[in-house]
Design a protein around this motif. Structure first.
Motif, PDB file in Angstrom:
ATOM      1  N   ALA A  72      -7.210  -5.715  17.224  1.00  0.00           N
ATOM      2  CA  ALA A  72      -7.623  -5.592  18.625  1.00  0.00           C
ATOM      3  C   ALA A  72      -8.724  -4.535  18.783  1.00  0.00           C
ATOM      4  CB  ALA A  72      -6.429  -5.239  19.505  1.00  0.00           C
ATOM      5  N   GLN A  73      -8.812  -3.625  17.792  1.00  0.00           N
ATOM      6  CA  GLN A  73      -9.857  -2.601  17.793  1.00  0.00           C
ATOM      7  C   GLN A  73     -11.115  -3.068  17.067  1.00  0.00           C
ATOM      8  OE1 GLN A  73      -9.074   0.125  19.631  1.00  0.00           O
ATOM      9  NE2 GLN A  73      -7.100  -0.891  19.881  1.00  0.00           N
ATOM     10  N   GLY A  74     -11.097  -4.318  16.583  1.00  0.00           N
ATOM     11  CA  GLY A  74     -12.259  -4.891  15.910  1.00  0.00           C
ATOM     12  C   GLY A  74     -12.269  -4.735  14.405  1.00  0.00           C
ATOM     13  N   ILE A  75     -11.169  -4.259  13.823  1.00  0.00           N
ATOM     14  CA  ILE A  75     -11.089  -4.120  12.366  1.00  0.00           C
ATOM     15  C   ILE A  75     -10.551  -5.432  11.805  1.00  0.00           C
ATOM     16  CG2 ILE A  75     -10.016  -2.882  10.456  1.00  0.00           C
ATOM     17  CD1 ILE A  75     -10.023  -0.402  12.283  1.00  0.00           C
ATOM     18  N   THR A  76     -11.350  -6.066  10.985  1.00  0.00           N
ATOM     19  CA  THR A  76     -10.925  -7.345  10.405  1.00  0.00           C
ATOM     20  C   THR A  76     -11.068  -7.256   8.925  1.00  0.00           C
ATOM     21  OG1 THR A  76     -13.117  -8.286  10.671  1.00  0.00           O
ATOM     22  CG2 THR A  76     -11.541  -8.643  12.457  1.00  0.00           C
TER      23      THR A  76
ATOM     24  N   ILE B 249       2.158 -10.963   0.930  1.00  0.00           N
ATOM     25  CA  ILE B 249       1.987  -9.529   1.186  1.00  0.00           C
ATOM     26  C   ILE B 249       0.581  -9.200   1.686  1.00  0.00           C
ATOM     27  CG2 ILE B 249       3.857  -8.730  -0.307  1.00  0.00           C
ATOM     28  CD1 ILE B 249       1.836  -8.039  -2.434  1.00  0.00           C
ATOM     29  N   ALA B 250      -0.242 -10.205   1.876  1.00  0.00           N
ATOM     30  CA  ALA B 250      -1.555  -9.980   2.488  1.00  0.00           C
ATOM     31  C   ALA B 250      -1.360  -9.672   3.967  1.00  0.00           C
ATOM     32  CB  ALA B 250      -2.448 -11.203   2.312  1.00  0.00           C
TER      33      ALA B 250
ATOM     34  N   HIS C 249      -6.681   5.163  -0.450  1.00  0.00           N
ATOM     35  CA  HIS C 249      -6.260   4.072   0.422  1.00  0.00           C
ATOM     36  C   HIS C 249      -5.568   4.629   1.672  1.00  0.00           C
ATOM     37  CE1 HIS C 249      -4.521   0.400   1.919  1.00  0.00           C
ATOM     38  NE2 HIS C 249      -3.305   0.917   1.788  1.00  0.00           N
ATOM     39  N   PHE C 250      -4.659   5.563   1.469  1.00  0.00           N
ATOM     40  CA  PHE C 250      -3.947   6.141   2.598  1.00  0.00           C
ATOM     41  C   PHE C 250      -4.901   6.882   3.536  1.00  0.00           C
ATOM     42  CE2 PHE C 250       0.375   6.554   0.188  1.00  0.00           C
ATOM     43  CZ  PHE C 250       0.544   5.177   0.278  1.00  0.00           C
ATOM     44  N   ILE C 251      -5.871   7.587   2.982  1.00  0.00           N
ATOM     45  CA  ILE C 251      -6.859   8.294   3.805  1.00  0.00           C
ATOM     46  C   ILE C 251      -7.614   7.309   4.689  1.00  0.00           C
ATOM     47  CG2 ILE C 251      -9.055   9.543   3.707  1.00  0.00           C
ATOM     48  CD1 ILE C 251      -7.831  11.062   1.253  1.00  0.00           C
ATOM     49  N   MET C 252      -8.021   6.166   4.117  1.00  0.00           N
ATOM     50  CA  MET C 252      -8.741   5.164   4.898  1.00  0.00           C
ATOM     51  C   MET C 252      -7.883   4.677   6.067  1.00  0.00           C
ATOM     52  SD  MET C 252      -9.751   1.245   4.101  1.00  0.00           S
ATOM     53  CE  MET C 252      -8.038   0.840   4.399  1.00  0.00           C
TER      54      MET C 252
ATOM     55  N   GLU D  32     -10.402  -5.441   3.869  1.00  0.00           N
ATOM     56  CA  GLU D  32     -10.482  -4.207   3.091  1.00  0.00           C
ATOM     57  C   GLU D  32      -9.099  -3.721   2.656  1.00  0.00           C
ATOM     58  OE1 GLU D  32     -12.725   0.131   3.244  1.00  0.00           O
ATOM     59  OE2 GLU D  32     -12.879  -1.227   4.956  1.00  0.00           O
ATOM     60  N   VAL D  33      -8.135  -3.850   3.526  1.00  0.00           N
ATOM     61  CA  VAL D  33      -6.766  -3.432   3.197  1.00  0.00           C
ATOM     62  C   VAL D  33      -6.204  -4.335   2.101  1.00  0.00           C
ATOM     63  CG1 VAL D  33      -4.412  -3.182   4.085  1.00  0.00           C
ATOM     64  CG2 VAL D  33      -6.358  -2.441   5.471  1.00  0.00           C
ATOM     65  N   ASP D  34      -6.376  -5.643   2.246  1.00  0.00           N
ATOM     66  CA  ASP D  34      -5.859  -6.564   1.228  1.00  0.00           C
ATOM     67  C   ASP D  34      -6.516  -6.327  -0.132  1.00  0.00           C
ATOM     68  OD1 ASP D  34      -3.977  -7.804   2.850  1.00  0.00           O
ATOM     69  OD2 ASP D  34      -5.393  -9.340   3.529  1.00  0.00           O
ATOM     70  N   GLU D  35      -7.817  -6.061  -0.141  1.00  0.00           N
ATOM     71  CA  GLU D  35      -8.499  -5.774  -1.402  1.00  0.00           C
ATOM     72  C   GLU D  35      -7.930  -4.513  -2.048  1.00  0.00           C
ATOM     73  OE1 GLU D  35     -12.645  -5.604  -0.350  1.00  0.00           O
ATOM     74  OE2 GLU D  35     -12.792  -7.791  -0.140  1.00  0.00           O
ATOM     75  N   GLN D  36      -7.690  -3.493  -1.236  1.00  0.00           N
ATOM     76  CA  GLN D  36      -7.128  -2.256  -1.777  1.00  0.00           C
ATOM     77  C   GLN D  36      -5.690  -2.438  -2.221  1.00  0.00           C
ATOM     78  OE1 GLN D  36      -7.849   1.025   0.901  1.00  0.00           O
ATOM     79  NE2 GLN D  36     -10.063   0.721   0.808  1.00  0.00           N
ATOM     80  N   HIS D  37      -4.918  -3.205  -1.487  1.00  0.00           N
ATOM     81  CA  HIS D  37      -3.540  -3.478  -1.914  1.00  0.00           C
ATOM     82  C   HIS D  37      -3.534  -4.224  -3.247  1.00  0.00           C
ATOM     83  CE1 HIS D  37      -1.632  -3.098   2.369  1.00  0.00           C
ATOM     84  NE2 HIS D  37      -1.851  -1.929   1.818  1.00  0.00           N
ATOM     85  N   ARG D  38      -4.469  -5.150  -3.431  1.00  0.00           N
ATOM     86  CA  ARG D  38      -4.550  -5.864  -4.717  1.00  0.00           C
ATOM     87  C   ARG D  38      -4.843  -4.910  -5.860  1.00  0.00           C
ATOM     88  NH1 ARG D  38      -7.370 -11.770  -3.648  1.00  0.00           N
ATOM     89  NH2 ARG D  38      -5.906 -12.358  -2.019  1.00  0.00           N
ATOM     90  N   VAL D  39      -5.726  -3.940  -5.627  1.00  0.00           N
ATOM     91  CA  VAL D  39      -6.014  -2.950  -6.669  1.00  0.00           C
ATOM     92  C   VAL D  39      -4.757  -2.140  -6.970  1.00  0.00           C
ATOM     93  CG1 VAL D  39      -7.343  -0.875  -7.244  1.00  0.00           C
ATOM     94  CG2 VAL D  39      -8.489  -2.835  -6.174  1.00  0.00           C
ATOM     95  N   LEU D  40      -4.008  -1.757  -5.939  1.00  0.00           N
ATOM     96  CA  LEU D  40      -2.764  -1.019  -6.163  1.00  0.00           C
ATOM     97  C   LEU D  40      -1.775  -1.844  -6.979  1.00  0.00           C
ATOM     98  CD1 LEU D  40      -2.313   0.678  -2.671  1.00  0.00           C
ATOM     99  CD2 LEU D  40      -2.890   1.802  -4.838  1.00  0.00           C
ATOM    100  N   VAL D  41      -1.665  -3.124  -6.676  1.00  0.00           N
ATOM    101  CA  VAL D  41      -0.799  -4.014  -7.453  1.00  0.00           C
ATOM    102  C   VAL D  41      -1.291  -4.063  -8.900  1.00  0.00           C
ATOM    103  CG1 VAL D  41      -0.109  -6.433  -7.765  1.00  0.00           C
ATOM    104  CG2 VAL D  41       0.032  -5.374  -5.501  1.00  0.00           C
ATOM    105  N   ASP D  42      -2.588  -4.197  -9.096  1.00  0.00           N
ATOM    106  CA  ASP D  42      -3.145  -4.226 -10.453  1.00  0.00           C
ATOM    107  C   ASP D  42      -2.851  -2.928 -11.207  1.00  0.00           C
ATOM    108  OD1 ASP D  42      -4.165  -6.771 -10.018  1.00  0.00           O
ATOM    109  OD2 ASP D  42      -6.227  -6.079  -9.662  1.00  0.00           O
ATOM    110  N   LEU D  43      -2.968  -1.787 -10.529  1.00  0.00           N
ATOM    111  CA  LEU D  43      -2.690  -0.507 -11.173  1.00  0.00           C
ATOM    112  C   LEU D  43      -1.214  -0.373 -11.537  1.00  0.00           C
ATOM    113  CD1 LEU D  43      -4.981   1.809  -9.028  1.00  0.00           C
ATOM    114  CD2 LEU D  43      -5.181   1.397 -11.499  1.00  0.00           C
TER     115      LEU D  43
END
Length: 135
Positions: free
Chosen positions: A131-135, A10-11, A59-62, A16-27
């Motif tokens: 492609a926009q440079g977000i990694t 699910i990564a 997370h959604f705002i980001m 940054e997205v994966d880190e936030q998704h992990r926090v959501l899973v933890d919550l």
């Protein structure tokens, strides 16, 4: 046994997205633990549910800011999914604050929705954002 284990399938590959998704899973796991405790504590359940709501909104705002900034073509549909999900959590929080018990089905919904949203919706924006440079 953990209710919703994190795994690399699910990564999405954006740190940054994966880190936030992990926090959501933890919550979600923390909420599950609070609900299924031998003696559930309403204060603890409410605290975790509020934290889940706040973190989800941030997370959604980001994500949505990235979409807007880079003119992601599926922004409207993606935001609609976010809005439906936050509405469900907000309704559960409101019901809980009104004295109702959270149905266990809420846990299954949270787990299923997050995995499905990541796998089917979030992963579709990854090539565009990279492609926009977000990694």
């Amino acid at each position: 046994m953990i209710f919703m284990p994190w795994n690399d399938t699910i990564a999405v590959g954006i740190q940054e997205v994966d880190e936030q998704h992990r926090v959501l899973v933890d919550l979600i796991n923390e909420l599950h633990d609070a609900l299924t405790a031998e003696t559930p504590n309403r204060g603890a359940i409410g605290h975790v549910l509020e934290g889940l709501m706040d973190y989800t909104m941030n997370h959604f705002i980001m994500e949505e800011e990235w979409f807007e900034r880079h003119d992601y073509p599926h922004t409207v549909a993606h935001k609609e999914q976010h809005n439906r999900f936050t509405s469900t959590i907000m309704n559960a929080l409101t019901d809980f604050e009104d004295g109702q018990h959270l149905p266990y089905e809420l846990m299954e919904f949270l787990k299923h929705w997050l995995v499905e949203h990541i796998m089917r919706t979030d992963k579709t924006y990854v090539p565009f954002l990279k492609a926009q440079g977000i990694t």
